[in-house]
Write a protein that holds these residues in place. Structure first.
Motif, PDB file in Angstrom:
ATOM      1  N   LYS A 136       0.764  -1.075  -0.045  1.00  0.00           N
ATOM      2  CA  LYS A 136       0.178   0.068   0.021  1.00  0.00           C
ATOM      3  C   LYS A 136       0.841   1.246   0.001  1.00  0.00           C
ATOM      4  O   LYS A 136       0.613   2.094  -0.865  1.00  0.00           O
ATOM      5  CB  LYS A 136      -0.820   0.043   1.377  1.00  0.00           C
ATOM      6  CG  LYS A 136      -2.182  -0.689   0.953  1.00  0.00           C
ATOM      7  CD  LYS A 136      -2.962  -0.403   2.316  1.00  0.00           C
ATOM      8  CE  LYS A 136      -4.015  -1.581   2.399  1.00  0.00           C
ATOM      9  NZ  LYS A 136      -4.712  -1.467   3.536  1.00  0.00           N
ATOM     10  N   GLU A 137       1.759   1.120   0.763  1.00  0.00           N
ATOM     11  CA  GLU A 137       2.822   2.422   0.737  1.00  0.00           C
ATOM     12  C   GLU A 137       3.491   2.444  -0.436  1.00  0.00           C
ATOM     13  O   GLU A 137       3.556   3.741  -0.919  1.00  0.00           O
ATOM     14  CB  GLU A 137       3.973   2.267   1.985  1.00  0.00           C
ATOM     15  CG  GLU A 137       3.124   2.381   3.618  1.00  0.00           C
ATOM     16  CD  GLU A 137       4.248   1.781   4.539  1.00  0.00           C
ATOM     17  OE1 GLU A 137       3.662   1.626   5.555  1.00  0.00           O
ATOM     18  OE2 GLU A 137       5.468   1.631   4.260  1.00  0.00           O
ATOM     19  N   ALA A 138       3.892   1.297  -0.931  1.00  0.00           N
ATOM     20  CA  ALA A 138       4.728   1.381  -2.374  1.00  0.00           C
ATOM     21  C   ALA A 138       4.013   2.068  -3.447  1.00  0.00           C
ATOM     22  O   ALA A 138       4.312   2.836  -4.039  1.00  0.00           O
ATOM     23  CB  ALA A 138       5.376   0.285  -2.577  1.00  0.00           C
ATOM     24  N   MET A 139       2.688   1.688  -3.318  1.00  0.00           N
ATOM     25  CA  MET A 139       1.640   2.086  -4.486  1.00  0.00           C
ATOM     26  C   MET A 139       1.524   3.626  -4.253  1.00  0.00           C
ATOM     27  O   MET A 139       1.674   4.255  -5.348  1.00  0.00           O
ATOM     28  CB  MET A 139       0.380   1.358  -4.243  1.00  0.00           C
ATOM     29  CG  MET A 139       0.659  -0.025  -4.821  1.00  0.00           C
ATOM     30  SD  MET A 139      -1.110  -0.785  -4.419  1.00  0.00           S
ATOM     31  CE  MET A 139      -0.726  -2.450  -5.530  1.00  0.00           C
ATOM     32  N   ALA A 140       1.190   4.018  -3.066  1.00  0.00           N
ATOM     33  CA  ALA A 140       1.054   5.364  -2.767  1.00  0.00           C
ATOM     34  C   ALA A 140       2.248   6.216  -3.204  1.00  0.00           C
ATOM     35  O   ALA A 140       2.008   7.316  -3.781  1.00  0.00           O
ATOM     36  CB  ALA A 140       0.691   5.647  -1.107  1.00  0.00           C
ATOM     37  N   LYS A 141       3.271   5.714  -2.794  1.00  0.00           N
ATOM     38  CA  LYS A 141       4.507   6.686  -3.396  1.00  0.00           C
ATOM     39  C   LYS A 141       4.793   6.370  -4.842  1.00  0.00           C
ATOM     40  O   LYS A 141       5.116   7.491  -5.469  1.00  0.00           O
ATOM     41  CB  LYS A 141       5.859   5.808  -2.369  1.00  0.00           C
ATOM     42  CG  LYS A 141       6.437   6.682  -1.659  1.00  0.00           C
ATOM     43  CD  LYS A 141       7.812   5.835  -1.085  1.00  0.00           C
ATOM     44  CE  LYS A 141       8.029   6.285   0.243  1.00  0.00           C
ATOM     45  NZ  LYS A 141       9.209   5.754   0.778  1.00  0.00           N
ATOM     46  N   GLY A 142       4.424   5.305  -5.541  1.00  0.00           N
ATOM     47  CA  GLY A 142       4.621   5.026  -6.996  1.00  0.00           C
ATOM     48  C   GLY A 142       3.962   6.049  -7.497  1.00  0.00           C
ATOM     49  O   GLY A 142       4.474   6.613  -8.661  1.00  0.00           O
ATOM     50  N   LYS A 143       2.612   6.184  -7.166  1.00  0.00           N
ATOM     51  CA  LYS A 143       1.903   7.261  -8.144  1.00  0.00           C
ATOM     52  C   LYS A 143       2.340   8.726  -8.008  1.00  0.00           C
ATOM     53  O   LYS A 143       2.290   9.245  -9.024  1.00  0.00           O
ATOM     54  CB  LYS A 143       0.290   7.055  -7.387  1.00  0.00           C
ATOM     55  CG  LYS A 143      -0.473   5.982  -7.821  1.00  0.00           C
ATOM     56  CD  LYS A 143      -1.735   5.953  -7.388  1.00  0.00           C
ATOM     57  CE  LYS A 143      -2.549   4.743  -7.639  1.00  0.00           C
ATOM     58  NZ  LYS A 143      -3.772   4.410  -7.199  1.00  0.00           N
ATOM     59  N   LYS A 144       2.872   9.008  -6.684  1.00  0.00           N
ATOM     60  CA  LYS A 144       3.398  10.398  -6.481  1.00  0.00           C
ATOM     61  C   LYS A 144       4.823  10.284  -7.202  1.00  0.00           C
ATOM     62  O   LYS A 144       5.064  11.470  -7.803  1.00  0.00           O
ATOM     63  CB  LYS A 144       3.385  10.924  -5.258  1.00  0.00           C
ATOM     64  CG  LYS A 144       2.198  11.024  -4.711  1.00  0.00           C
ATOM     65  CD  LYS A 144       2.536  11.407  -3.062  1.00  0.00           C
ATOM     66  CE  LYS A 144       0.808  11.412  -2.483  1.00  0.00           C
ATOM     67  NZ  LYS A 144       1.172  11.681  -1.158  1.00  0.00           N
ATOM     68  N   GLY A 145       5.309   9.210  -7.311  1.00  0.00           N
ATOM     69  CA  GLY A 145       6.890   9.388  -7.778  1.00  0.00           C
ATOM     70  C   GLY A 145       7.085   9.592  -9.333  1.00  0.00           C
ATOM     71  O   GLY A 145       8.029  10.293  -9.729  1.00  0.00           O
ATOM     72  N   LYS A 146       6.160   9.167 -10.133  1.00  0.00           N
ATOM     73  CA  LYS A 146       6.288   9.274 -11.340  1.00  0.00           C
ATOM     74  C   LYS A 146       6.480  10.511 -12.152  1.00  0.00           C
ATOM     75  O   LYS A 146       7.482  10.699 -12.915  1.00  0.00           O
ATOM     76  CB  LYS A 146       4.850   8.410 -12.247  1.00  0.00           C
ATOM     77  CG  LYS A 146       5.355   6.941 -12.108  1.00  0.00           C
ATOM     78  CD  LYS A 146       4.230   6.092 -12.660  1.00  0.00           C
ATOM     79  CE  LYS A 146       4.603   4.707 -12.232  1.00  0.00           C
ATOM     80  NZ  LYS A 146       3.416   3.856 -12.608  1.00  0.00           N
ATOM     81  N   PRO A 147       5.847  11.614 -11.784  1.00  0.00           N
ATOM     82  CA  PRO A 147       6.143  12.793 -12.561  1.00  0.00           C
ATOM     83  C   PRO A 147       7.579  13.558 -11.931  1.00  0.00           C
ATOM     84  O   PRO A 147       8.109  14.111 -12.755  1.00  0.00           O
ATOM     85  CB  PRO A 147       4.900  13.747 -12.052  1.00  0.00           C
ATOM     86  CG  PRO A 147       4.310  13.163 -10.996  1.00  0.00           C
ATOM     87  CD  PRO A 147       4.546  11.707 -11.049  1.00  0.00           C
ATOM     88  N   SER A 148       7.899  13.253 -10.833  1.00  0.00           N
ATOM     89  CA  SER A 148       9.188  13.949 -10.295  1.00  0.00           C
ATOM     90  C   SER A 148      10.429  13.398 -10.790  1.00  0.00           C
ATOM     91  O   SER A 148      11.432  14.038 -10.941  1.00  0.00           O
ATOM     92  CB  SER A 148       9.218  13.985  -8.770  1.00  0.00           C
ATOM     93  OG  SER A 148       9.032  12.548  -8.126  1.00  0.00           O
TER      94      SER A 148
END
Lengths: 90, 187
Positions: B39-51
């Motif tokens: 869950k944590e990784a998925m939440a991070k993964g969504k935010k991480g892509k544009p940066s």
């Protein structure tokens, strides 16, 4: 060497046998009760969990935090205790 | 993500591998832990892509300047101390770094004029490096009006002067000792 507690040294000195979960370093009355409620009533059951998590520090710490709410210091003490026991007896 | 609960142990294991999370077997006692990690990784993964675009840019820039840094680091003891201090600041302020760099260059010829034999040889290669570096990046000297000296705790000239004073003092001590030893040597 002197940075470990007496509890740690006692635990690591011999095979754990049927010692209760509260015999683990870092696990006192409160955390011990919580672990028992979750089914981890003996030290060897927690050992089992430690081994299933492949003795990985981060995973074990996270699991301990989730299961009984142990703080960083207690997590570290418990991990260190189990790791050393494994190094000696496993 | 309650859909994680319905996934098989194998699926959870595969997902953990996808996110690069180190894990053991997915059994009853470990399942909830791994679901939480996913869950944590998925939440991070969504935010991480544009940066990643931004981080890549910064890394690129850091890499380029780092290449020119390495020859400089092998220089005199006093200077490397100040350099180490300015390094973390450099990573934050990219433009200011270039100006502090150029001020360092200006003070170099001063240093070369001193007594030490070894130092000038060491300085030759880095100076040519730095000259070409400055030529290739003409645009970034816009921030020259900003004071680069504020990034140093002790001004550079003070360090040089102190070093010089210590060197002169040691030389005097040594030269005064020599005469004594030669007298003893005769006997």
């Amino acid at each position: 060497m002197s940075s470990t507690s007496q509890k740690h040294r006692d635990f690591v000195a011999e095979p754990m046998g049927e010692k209760p979960v509260m015999a683990l370093a870092g696990i006192g009355e409160v955390y011990g009760k919580r672990l028992e409620e979750k089914g981890f009533d003996k030290a060897y059951v927690v050992l089992g969990q430690f081994l299933v998590l492949k003795k990985d520090e981060e995973l074990f710490r996270d699991w301990l935090k989730d299961t009984c709410g142990a703080n960083v210091k207690q997590q570290g003490d418990c991990y260190g205790c189990l790791k050393e026991w494994c190094d000696a007896f496993l | 993500m309650s859909s994680l609960r319905s996934k098989s142990a194998q699926d959870i294991s595969d997902l953990l591998d996808e996110y690069g999370i180190k894990h053991g077997p997915v059994v009853d006692s470990t399942r909830s832990l791994y679901e939480k990690k996913l869950k944590e990784a998925m939440a991070k993964g969504k935010k991480g892509k544009p940066s990643p675009d931004k981080t890549y840019y910064r890394e690129e820039e850091e890499e380029v300047t780092y290449e020119y840094r390495t020859p400089v680091r092998s220089d005199g003891a006093g200077d490397s101390g100040s350099y180490m201090r300015s390094r973390p600041e450099w990573s934050e302020r990219e433009f200011e770094h270039e100006t502090s760099y150029s001020s360092y260059l200006r003070s170099k010829p001063e240093y070369r004029g001193k007594d030490f034999v070894d130092e000038p040889a060491m300085y030759d290669t880095p100076s040519t490096y730095r000259n070409s570096y400055l030529n290739s990046t003409p645009m970034k000297s816009q921030d020259a009006p900003k004071a680069p000296k504020s990034s140093r705790l002790i001004p550079l000239w003070v360090q040089f002067a102190f070093f010089l004073a210590v060197a002169v003092f040691l030389y005097l001590v040594f030269s005064s000792m020599e005469t004594n030893e030669s007298l003893k040597g005769i006997e």
